[in-house]
Scaffold this motif. Structure first.
Motif, PDB file in Angstrom:
ATOM      1  N   ASP A  34       0.841  -0.709   0.202  1.00  0.00           N
ATOM      2  CA  ASP A  34      -0.031  -0.030   0.137  1.00  0.00           C
ATOM      3  C   ASP A  34       0.779   1.299  -0.194  1.00  0.00           C
ATOM      4  N   ARG A  35       0.996   1.727  -1.262  1.00  0.00           N
ATOM      5  CA  ARG A  35       1.883   3.025  -0.809  1.00  0.00           C
ATOM      6  C   ARG A  35       1.498   3.812  -0.578  1.00  0.00           C
ATOM      7  N   ALA A  36       0.070   4.235  -0.016  1.00  0.00           N
ATOM      8  CA  ALA A  36      -0.587   5.288   0.610  1.00  0.00           C
ATOM      9  C   ALA A  36       0.877   5.664   2.355  1.00  0.00           C
ATOM     10  N   LEU A  37       0.223   4.275   2.695  1.00  0.00           N
ATOM     11  CA  LEU A  37       0.881   3.640   4.184  1.00  0.00           C
ATOM     12  C   LEU A  37       1.999   2.890   3.973  1.00  0.00           C
ATOM     13  N   ALA A  38       2.131   3.062   3.162  1.00  0.00           N
ATOM     14  CA  ALA A  38       4.612   3.026   2.767  1.00  0.00           C
ATOM     15  C   ALA A  38       4.556   5.026   2.518  1.00  0.00           C
ATOM     16  N   ASP A  39       4.155   5.790   2.542  1.00  0.00           N
ATOM     17  CA  ASP A  39       4.248   6.996   2.633  1.00  0.00           C
ATOM     18  C   ASP A  39       4.221   7.484   3.988  1.00  0.00           C
ATOM     19  N   ASP A  40       3.072   6.993   5.171  1.00  0.00           N
ATOM     20  CA  ASP A  40       3.121   6.962   6.230  1.00  0.00           C
ATOM     21  C   ASP A  40       3.724   6.643   6.883  1.00  0.00           C
ATOM     22  N   LEU A  41       4.162   5.125   7.017  1.00  0.00           N
ATOM     23  CA  LEU A  41       5.254   4.886   7.845  1.00  0.00           C
ATOM     24  C   LEU A  41       6.795   4.913   7.362  1.00  0.00           C
ATOM     25  N   THR A  42       6.814   5.737   5.821  1.00  0.00           N
ATOM     26  CA  THR A  42       8.527   6.045   6.008  1.00  0.00           C
ATOM     27  C   THR A  42       8.418   7.431   6.637  1.00  0.00           C
ATOM     28  N   GLN A  43       7.488   8.463   6.983  1.00  0.00           N
ATOM     29  CA  GLN A  43       7.307   9.512   8.048  1.00  0.00           C
ATOM     30  C   GLN A  43       8.204   8.674   9.213  1.00  0.00           C
ATOM     31  N   GLU A  44       7.294   7.956   9.768  1.00  0.00           N
ATOM     32  CA  GLU A  44       7.345   6.954  10.626  1.00  0.00           C
ATOM     33  C   GLU A  44       8.776   7.086  11.332  1.00  0.00           C
ATOM     34  N   THR A  45       9.275   5.835  10.338  1.00  0.00           N
ATOM     35  CA  THR A  45      10.189   5.072  10.671  1.00  0.00           C
ATOM     36  C   THR A  45      11.383   6.247  10.464  1.00  0.00           C
ATOM     37  N   PHE A  46      11.693   7.329   9.513  1.00  0.00           N
ATOM     38  CA  PHE A  46      12.709   8.227   9.604  1.00  0.00           C
ATOM     39  C   PHE A  46      12.085   9.394  11.178  1.00  0.00           C
ATOM     40  N   GLY A  47      10.716   9.516  11.197  1.00  0.00           N
ATOM     41  CA  GLY A  47      10.711  10.600  12.806  1.00  0.00           C
ATOM     42  C   GLY A  47      11.554   9.556  13.912  1.00  0.00           C
ATOM     43  N   LYS A  48      11.505   8.247  13.725  1.00  0.00           N
ATOM     44  CA  LYS A  48      12.380   7.108  14.868  1.00  0.00           C
ATOM     45  C   LYS A  48      13.583   7.717  15.198  1.00  0.00           C
ATOM     46  N   LEU A  49      14.032   7.909  14.722  1.00  0.00           N
ATOM     47  CA  LEU A  49      15.628   8.238  13.697  1.00  0.00           C
ATOM     48  C   LEU A  49      15.686   9.906  14.322  1.00  0.00           C
ATOM     49  N   TYR A  50      14.925  10.363  13.991  1.00  0.00           N
ATOM     50  CA  TYR A  50      15.100  11.995  14.583  1.00  0.00           C
ATOM     51  C   TYR A  50      14.476  12.036  15.774  1.00  0.00           C
ATOM     52  N   ASP A  51      14.019  11.856  16.181  1.00  0.00           N
ATOM     53  CA  ASP A  51      13.166  11.856  17.673  1.00  0.00           C
ATOM     54  C   ASP A  51      13.701  10.927  19.095  1.00  0.00           C
ATOM     55  N   ARG A  52      14.007   9.660  18.132  1.00  0.00           N
ATOM     56  CA  ARG A  52      15.192   8.809  19.629  1.00  0.00           C
ATOM     57  C   ARG A  52      16.384   7.908  18.698  1.00  0.00           C
ATOM     58  N   PRO A  53      17.469   9.215  18.225  1.00  0.00           N
ATOM     59  CA  PRO A  53      18.229   7.790  17.634  1.00  0.00           C
ATOM     60  C   PRO A  53      19.284   7.407  18.273  1.00  0.00           C
ATOM     61  N   PRO A  54      19.394   5.850  17.876  1.00  0.00           N
ATOM     62  CA  PRO A  54      20.315   5.301  18.618  1.00  0.00           C
ATOM     63  C   PRO A  54      21.221   5.734  19.021  1.00  0.00           C
ATOM     64  N   ALA A  55      21.558   5.252  20.174  1.00  0.00           N
ATOM     65  CA  ALA A  55      22.741   5.931  21.399  1.00  0.00           C
ATOM     66  C   ALA A  55      23.891   5.126  20.625  1.00  0.00           C
ATOM     67  N   GLU A  56      23.829   4.028  20.376  1.00  0.00           N
ATOM     68  CA  GLU A  56      25.616   3.633  19.827  1.00  0.00           C
ATOM     69  C   GLU A  56      25.353   4.602  18.263  1.00  0.00           C
ATOM     70  N   PRO A  57      26.824   4.408  17.753  1.00  0.00           N
ATOM     71  CA  PRO A  57      27.530   4.262  16.062  1.00  0.00           C
ATOM     72  C   PRO A  57      26.327   3.547  15.778  1.00  0.00           C
ATOM     73  N   LEU A  58      26.142   4.760  14.159  1.00  0.00           N
ATOM     74  CA  LEU A  58      24.831   4.458  13.620  1.00  0.00           C
ATOM     75  C   LEU A  58      26.219   3.674  12.038  1.00  0.00           C
ATOM     76  N   ARG A  59      26.054   1.952  12.217  1.00  0.00           N
ATOM     77  CA  ARG A  59      27.246   2.021  11.389  1.00  0.00           C
ATOM     78  C   ARG A  59      26.680   1.564   9.928  1.00  0.00           C
ATOM     79  N   ASN A  60      25.538   0.976  10.189  1.00  0.00           N
ATOM     80  CA  ASN A  60      24.153   0.560   9.227  1.00  0.00           C
ATOM     81  C   ASN A  60      23.100   1.113   8.835  1.00  0.00           C
ATOM     82  N   ALA A  61      23.848   2.358   8.884  1.00  0.00           N
ATOM     83  CA  ALA A  61      21.994   3.189   8.953  1.00  0.00           C
ATOM     84  C   ALA A  61      20.331   2.344   8.104  1.00  0.00           C
ATOM     85  N   ARG A  62      21.049   1.719   6.715  1.00  0.00           N
ATOM     86  CA  ARG A  62      20.210   1.114   5.916  1.00  0.00           C
ATOM     87  C   ARG A  62      19.310   0.304   7.075  1.00  0.00           C
TER      88      ARG A  62
END
Lengths: 164, 363
Positions: A34-62
């Motif tokens: 579902d593309r529309a849903l994928a749009d939303d969840l993509t935002q949510e995924t990056f939202g998590k990266l922005y709000d609560r970035p991992p404390a450890e170095p991010l060696r493999n972001a993908r």
């Protein structure tokens, strides 16, 4: 300071977003269909990266992003599966080919959350080492979990009556 | 010592070192229980992969939410896949070296040879995708493709005729008796894309990357030079010795090859592990990729010349048998590149023998 060892900084966010947005979106379309849903969840995924970035170095972001995205998508599938099961008890059955794809998603939703995420990461081509790091598991255990995950996935998809 | 499921799964996933792999193979050949476990896991793994592959089909636009939109039918989606597959082959399998002299055209020619590991399952996954497309094949919608030069069939020739037809020394292996020699004349495959239609097809397949607009109507060429093939039938199994100048991929002026590569690498039906291997080829404009189809391939040096030697392992042989092909007990291929000529020895001989034959060609 190389990208590999740098701790995650807000300044990295733009770079990672630009580099990985399409891969995350594609992964989410693949899981949810579902593309529309994928749009939303993509935002949510990056939202998590922005709000609560991992404390450890991010060696493999993908790997990190696709792990988060797989989790969000599987959660969504679980909710949808429950809702649809309620509805289809009243409704008529959907067309067979649609049903086929829905069965795959239903089987994914039936898995233990971490198993589902690991199965999706593996299917997307990540190595055992990458998967281990992304989900916080010893690399030596990845094969064992994947064997179990695939067995359960197949049972959920083809029905428990399938004999090996 | 018997192996646990985790190790066996890691084996199937190609996650083990060569030593570990060999240890498991030799153990499983002797231990019925581990052999069975391996078969069971392979079946589970294949079933899971096939089920997950369904999500990658065009049907993935079927929303999981109650239908809000119906998937559009593209009559030429199968062509899109076929055309894309041809392009992948053209730019990766045949390809590559940018000639320093070419300022107008980007020309690719082979300088290095590298193996790429493509399992029979990878191939099956791609062919499942391709065969699932529905509708008519109508190449006209996506562009044009045509062949120029040379008759399609290879014609029998004498060694002198073969030598006269090519601009490099024809070298034949020693000690195999007299060969039957055939010559395949040079051919140029040309493609002209209708970018809007191709891009629409790509998007339909779920790709985020599309061809740049300025590629529209421009002619791409894959030049396959004359090939000399010698066949030796005196052996139990036939042995072939082939040689040709490097094939070339020519793209039109103004087209950025790295942009095309990006589109091709992101074709949704490329298995991820294949995509990663392709993406990891640094010198991609000069590297000939040789698929090993699940066999064992390794880089060797023959008298200082880098070569690739491949012999299918038991698993590859079994997989090949399942799709209807049969491999003789020993099937070895040696490929090398020297002085701008790609040469190969292939046939039903042991690895040692194949290398010896290759060596005799180098003298």
């Amino acid at each position: 300071m190389s990208d590999d060892s740098a701790p995650f900084a807000r300044g990295d966010f733009d770079r990672i977003y630009r580099a990985e947005r399409l891969a995350v979106h594609r992964h989410l379309v693949f899981i949810t269909g579902d593309r529309a849903l994928a749009d939303d969840l993509t935002q949510e995924t990056f939202g998590k990266l922005y709000d609560r970035p991992p404390a450890e170095p991010l060696r493999n972001a993908r790997a990190w992003l696709l792990t988060v995205a797989s989790n969000l998508a599987c959660n969504h599938l679980r909710g949808e599966t429950r809702r649809r099961d309620r509805e289809t008890r009243a409704d008529s059955a959907p067309a067979a080919d649609v049903d086929d794809v829905l069965d795959v998603r239903r089987a994914l939703a039936a898995l233990d959350p971490r198993d589902g995420v690991m199965l999706l990461l593996r299917h997307s081509g990540f190595s055992y080492a990458e998967i281990a790091e992304a989900v916080g598991l010893a690399p030596a255990s990845v094969g064992t979990v994947l064997a179990r995950a695939q067995r359960r996935f197949r049972e959920a998809y083809e029905g428990p009556g399938v004999r090996e | 010592m018997c192996y646990d499921e985790g190790s066996l799964m890691a084996y199937l996933d190609g996650e083990l070192t060569t030593e570990e792999r060999v240890a498991i193979e030799s153990h499983a050949a002797r231990c019925a229980e581990c052999g069975r476990s391996l078969e069971t896991l392979a079946a589970i793994r294949a079933a899971a992969a096939e089920a997950l592959d369904r999500l990658r089909q065009p049907a993935e636009v079927v929303p999981i939410r109650p239908a809000r939109r119906t998937p559009r039918r593209l009559p030429w989606q199968r062509v899109a896949a076929a055309a894309a597959a041809v392009l992948v082959l053209a730019s990766f399998a045949l390809a590559p070296v940018r000639s320093a002299a070419a300022s107008f055209l980007r020309i690719f020619r082979v300088q290095h040879i590298q193996t790429i590991s493509i399992s029979p399952e990878d191939l099956q996954a791609v062919s499942r995708t391709l065969s699932r497309g529905s509708g008519h094949v109508d190449l006209k919608t996506l562009g044009e493709a045509w062949v120029e030069g040379g008759s399609r069939a290879a014609k029998p020739v004498t060694l002198a005729q073969a030598q006269a037809a090519v601009d490099f020394p024809v070298k034949l292996p020693a000690g195999l008796g007299d060969p039957r020699i055939t010559l395949q004349a040079a051919q140029t495959f040309k493609f002209k894309l209708k970018v809007n239609a191709v891009n629409e097809a790509l998007r339909y397949y779920g790709s985020d990357r599309t061809f740049p607009r300025d590629v529209d109507g421009k002619v791409f060429e894959v030049r396959v030079p004359a090939i000399v093939l010698a066949q030796y039938d005196a052996q139990k199994q036939p042995v072939f010795a082939g040689q040709a100048r490097s094939p070339e991929l020519v793209v039109p002026d103004g087209v950025d090859p790295s942009q095309l590569r990006d589109v091709l690498l992101n074709l949704p039906f490329l298995p991820r592990n294949v995509r990663d291997q392709l993406a990891a080829v640094d010198d991609w404009q000069s590297t000939l990729l040789v698929p090993d189809f699940g066999g064992k391939a390794r880089d060797i040096q023959i008298d200082g010349v880098p070569a690739v030697v491949m012999s299918p392992d038991s698993a590859a042989r079994k997989a090949r048998a399942e799709v209807g092909g049969d491999l003789p007990e020993h099937t070895t291929t040696v490929v090398w590149n020297g002085d701008g000529v790609v040469r190969a020895i292939a046939g039903g001989v042991t690895e040692e023998k194949a290398i010896e034959l290759a060596k005799s060609c180098m003298r």
